[in-house]
Design a protein around this motif. Structure first.
Motif, short mmCIF file in Angstrom:
data_model
loop_
_atom_site.label_atom_id
_atom_site.label_comp_id
_atom_site.label_asym_id
_atom_site.label_seq_id
_atom_site.Cartn_x
_atom_site.Cartn_y
_atom_site.Cartn_z
N VAL A 22 12.87 -1.93 5.24
CA VAL A 22 11.67 -1.28 4.66
C VAL A 22 11.92 -0.63 3.30
CG1 VAL A 22 10.57 -0.79 6.89
CG2 VAL A 22 12.05 0.93 5.86
N LYS A 23 13.18 -0.57 2.89
CA LYS A 23 13.46 0.24 1.69
C LYS A 23 12.77 -0.29 0.43
CE LYS A 23 18.03 -1.66 0.79
NZ LYS A 23 19.43 -1.46 1.05
N MET A 24 12.48 -1.60 0.40
CA MET A 24 11.80 -2.12 -0.80
C MET A 24 10.38 -1.57 -0.94
SD MET A 24 11.83 -4.42 1.70
CE MET A 24 11.52 -6.05 2.23
N PHE A 25 9.86 -0.98 0.13
CA PHE A 25 8.51 -0.40 0.06
C PHE A 25 8.53 1.09 -0.32
CE2 PHE A 25 8.03 -3.82 3.38
CZ PHE A 25 7.45 -4.73 2.51
N PHE A 26 9.75 1.62 -0.51
CA PHE A 26 9.89 3.02 -0.91
C PHE A 26 10.42 3.05 -2.35
CE2 PHE A 26 9.82 3.22 3.65
CZ PHE A 26 9.21 4.44 3.95
N PRO A 27 9.56 3.28 -3.34
CA PRO A 27 10.01 3.21 -4.73
C PRO A 27 11.02 4.30 -5.06
CG PRO A 27 7.78 4.11 -4.59
CD PRO A 27 8.15 3.68 -3.22
N ASP A 28 12.01 3.98 -5.89
CA ASP A 28 12.94 4.99 -6.36
C ASP A 28 12.59 5.31 -7.81
OD1 ASP A 28 14.93 6.71 -6.96
OD2 ASP A 28 16.59 5.33 -6.58
N ASN A 29 11.84 6.36 -8.00
CA ASN A 29 11.39 6.75 -9.34
C ASN A 29 12.30 7.80 -9.97
OD1 ASN A 29 8.22 6.44 -7.90
ND2 ASN A 29 8.90 5.15 -9.57
N SER A 30 13.49 7.92 -9.43
CA SER A 30 14.43 8.95 -9.93
C SER A 30 13.76 10.32 -10.02
CB SER A 30 14.97 8.55 -11.32
OG SER A 30 15.70 7.37 -11.21
N LEU A 67 0.84 -1.21 0.00
CA LEU A 67 0.00 0.00 0.00
C LEU A 67 0.88 1.26 0.00
CD1 LEU A 67 -2.89 1.08 0.22
CD2 LEU A 67 -2.71 0.88 2.70
N LEU A 68 1.92 1.19 0.82
CA LEU A 68 2.85 2.33 0.90
C LEU A 68 3.53 2.53 -0.45
CD1 LEU A 68 4.20 4.43 2.77
CD2 LEU A 68 5.95 2.74 3.27
N TYR A 69 4.00 1.42 -1.01
CA TYR A 69 4.70 1.48 -2.29
C TYR A 69 3.82 2.13 -3.36
CZ TYR A 69 7.75 -0.15 -6.06
OH TYR A 69 8.59 -0.21 -7.13
N LYS A 70 2.58 1.67 -3.41
CA LYS A 70 1.66 2.20 -4.43
C LYS A 70 1.39 3.68 -4.20
CE LYS A 70 -0.91 -2.01 -5.10
NZ LYS A 70 -2.01 -2.66 -4.42
N SER A 71 1.24 4.06 -2.93
CA SER A 71 0.89 5.46 -2.69
C SER A 71 2.08 6.39 -2.89
CB SER A 71 0.27 5.64 -1.31
OG SER A 71 1.09 5.03 -0.36
N LEU A 72 3.30 5.84 -2.83
CA LEU A 72 4.47 6.70 -3.05
C LEU A 72 4.92 6.71 -4.51
CD1 LEU A 72 6.74 5.91 0.06
CD2 LEU A 72 5.26 7.88 -0.31
N TRP A 73 4.40 5.77 -5.26
CA TRP A 73 4.85 5.60 -6.65
C TRP A 73 4.68 6.91 -7.44
CZ3 TRP A 73 7.75 2.27 -9.16
CH2 TRP A 73 7.79 2.37 -10.56
N GLY A 74 5.78 7.32 -8.05
CA GLY A 74 5.73 8.51 -8.91
C GLY A 74 5.74 9.83 -8.15
N ARG A 75 5.77 9.78 -6.83
CA ARG A 75 5.75 11.04 -6.08
C ARG A 75 7.11 11.30 -5.45
NH1 ARG A 75 0.14 10.11 -2.88
NH2 ARG A 75 -0.93 11.82 -3.89
N ARG A 76 7.43 12.59 -5.35
CA ARG A 76 8.70 12.95 -4.72
C ARG A 76 8.49 12.99 -3.21
NH1 ARG A 76 9.96 18.27 -6.44
NH2 ARG A 76 10.33 17.29 -8.43
N TYR A 77 9.20 12.12 -2.52
CA TYR A 77 8.97 12.07 -1.07
C TYR A 77 10.24 12.37 -0.27
CZ TYR A 77 10.88 7.34 -1.75
OH TYR A 77 11.68 6.30 -2.10
N LEU A 78 10.02 12.83 0.95
CA LEU A 78 11.10 12.99 1.92
C LEU A 78 10.76 12.08 3.10
CD1 LEU A 78 13.54 14.47 3.30
CD2 LEU A 78 11.87 16.10 4.19
N VAL A 79 11.69 11.20 3.44
CA VAL A 79 11.49 10.36 4.63
C VAL A 79 12.51 10.75 5.67
CG1 VAL A 79 11.34 8.01 5.53
CG2 VAL A 79 10.92 8.43 3.12
N VAL A 80 12.07 11.02 6.89
CA VAL A 80 13.02 11.22 7.99
C VAL A 80 12.90 10.02 8.92
CG1 VAL A 80 13.74 12.66 9.94
CG2 VAL A 80 12.83 13.74 7.88
N MET A 81 14.01 9.32 9.10
CA MET A 81 14.03 8.21 10.06
C MET A 81 14.87 8.70 11.23
SD MET A 81 14.31 4.98 7.49
CE MET A 81 13.50 3.80 8.54
#
Ligand SMILES: Nc1ncnc2c1ncn2[C@@H]1O[C@H](COP(=O)(O)OP(=O)(O)O)[C@@H](O)[C@H]1O
Ligand SMILES: [Mg+2]
Length: 326
Positions: free
Chosen positions: A169-177, A143-157
């Protein structure tokens, strides 16, 4: 502390009070992002440098570790970057997750989804979040992957103790360049070896800023007496310019008599702590805060120890613990 935790566990059982503490009840190990900004003293140059690094033109996703000892202001700085309007506008989605030493992947995903839900324009995810408690880790992740797909995100851990949480968890954060960025705060400089050479090293506040932080915490908005400046600066230096120590000592000064003798007394006490190792130094300053508390507040201070770091503590929870134990 073990006794207090046991006591709290009993109270929770009786009252059904929800307190998240991994050692007590293996609950969630991450905490919600506070979206409010802490009033920050100094760090202007650092703030700009980090924002510049986060908004470069490089399209590949980048990781930016912020490194420095406990209490130096990593979370404060990261939060001010996170809430900065320029950053808010630059990224489509911002995610804040506080990682504890006993983190759980599931909790990281849930916290991330909550943040996505908050920024999701059409609010589709908010309805999904009601059923999330039943979902498996993989379902949450996808669900996370789909909702982040194509969007520019900032994650603070925030407050990482190893790279493992990110690896999990990184496989759930898409890298869409698309210039997405990941910020990790950590007190472990070794951790950055795994993350490349780009770490941002935090520095201590300078003498003037240390005094400003102390002054603002003691006198708030009111004008301060000029005679407090010299001794106040001395106290700030004795705190080794470490913001956490300055904030703790300010609390003592704000609640004690505002006389020169009292301030001298605190300065002298700090002098003896000065020569200790970093770890001991913090513990001693912390114990000083405890010793200065009125008797009836001492248990409250100790009860704070059962909450995870950076947790938002609800007053009713603290009150129930207090009432039940007295
Ligand atoms: N530049 C600053 N201005 C104001 N308060 C600060 C600053 N840096 C740190 N603090 C305060 O010092 C304490 C420790 O800071 P924190 O950001 O939690 O440190 P860290 O994340 O490095 O352990 C907090 O109470 C925070 O509000
Ligand atoms: Mg922190």
């Amino acid at each position: 502390m073990a006794l207090i935790k046991q006591q709290v566990a009993n109270i929770q059982e009786k009252r059904g009070v929800q307190i998240r503490d991994t050692k007590l009840q293996s609950p969630a190990s991450t905490t919600t992002a506070a979206t409010r900004s802490f009033p920050m003293v100094g760090f202007d140059v650092e703030l700009i440098e980090i924002m510049e690094r986060l908004t470069t033109q490089e399209s590949a996703r980048k990781i930016l570790p912020i490194v420095g000892m406990g209490g130096i202001g990593k979370t404060t700085l990261a939060k001010n970057v996170y809430d900065n309007l320029y950053i808010v506008h630059h990224f489509h989605i911002r995610i804040w997750v506080t990682i504890s030493q006993d983190y759980r992947v599931r909790d990281i995903l849930l916290e991330a989804l909550k943040c996505v839900g908050k920024t999701d324009v059409d609010k589709k995810l908010l309805t999904v979040s009601d059923q999330m408690s039943e979902a498996s880790e993989n379902e949450l992740g996808s669900l996370l992957y789909k909702s982040l797909w194509g969007r520019r995100y900032l994650v603070v851990m925030d407050d990482m103790w190893s790279v493992e949480p990110w690896d999990n968890v990184k496989m759930f954060f898409p890298d869409n360049s698309n210039r997405s960025r990941v910020v990790m705060t950590t007190r472990l400089s070794d951790m950055t070896i795994h993350l490349g050479p780009s770490a941002f090293q935090m520095n201590f506040l300078d003498k003037e800023k240390s005094w400003e932080l102390l002054r603002r915490n003691v006198f708030k908005q009111t004008p301060y007496p000029m005679e407090s400046e010299e001794i106040g600066k001395k106290i700030a230096i004795n705190c080794r310019a470490l913001p956490l120590s300055i904030v703790l000592v300010s609390g003592i000064l704000a609640n004690s008599k505002q006389t020169e003798e009292q301030w001298e007394y605190v300065a002298e006490n700090l002098q003896s702590i000065l020569n200790l190792e970093d770890h001991e130094h913090c513990l001693n300053i912390l114990s000083l805060s405890y010793n200065y508390l009125p008797v009836h507040l001492k248990p409250c201070f100790l009860y704070m120890g059962v909450f995870p770091e950076d947790e938002n503590i609800l007053c009713p929870n603290l009150l129930w613990i207090r009432v039940d134990s007295s």
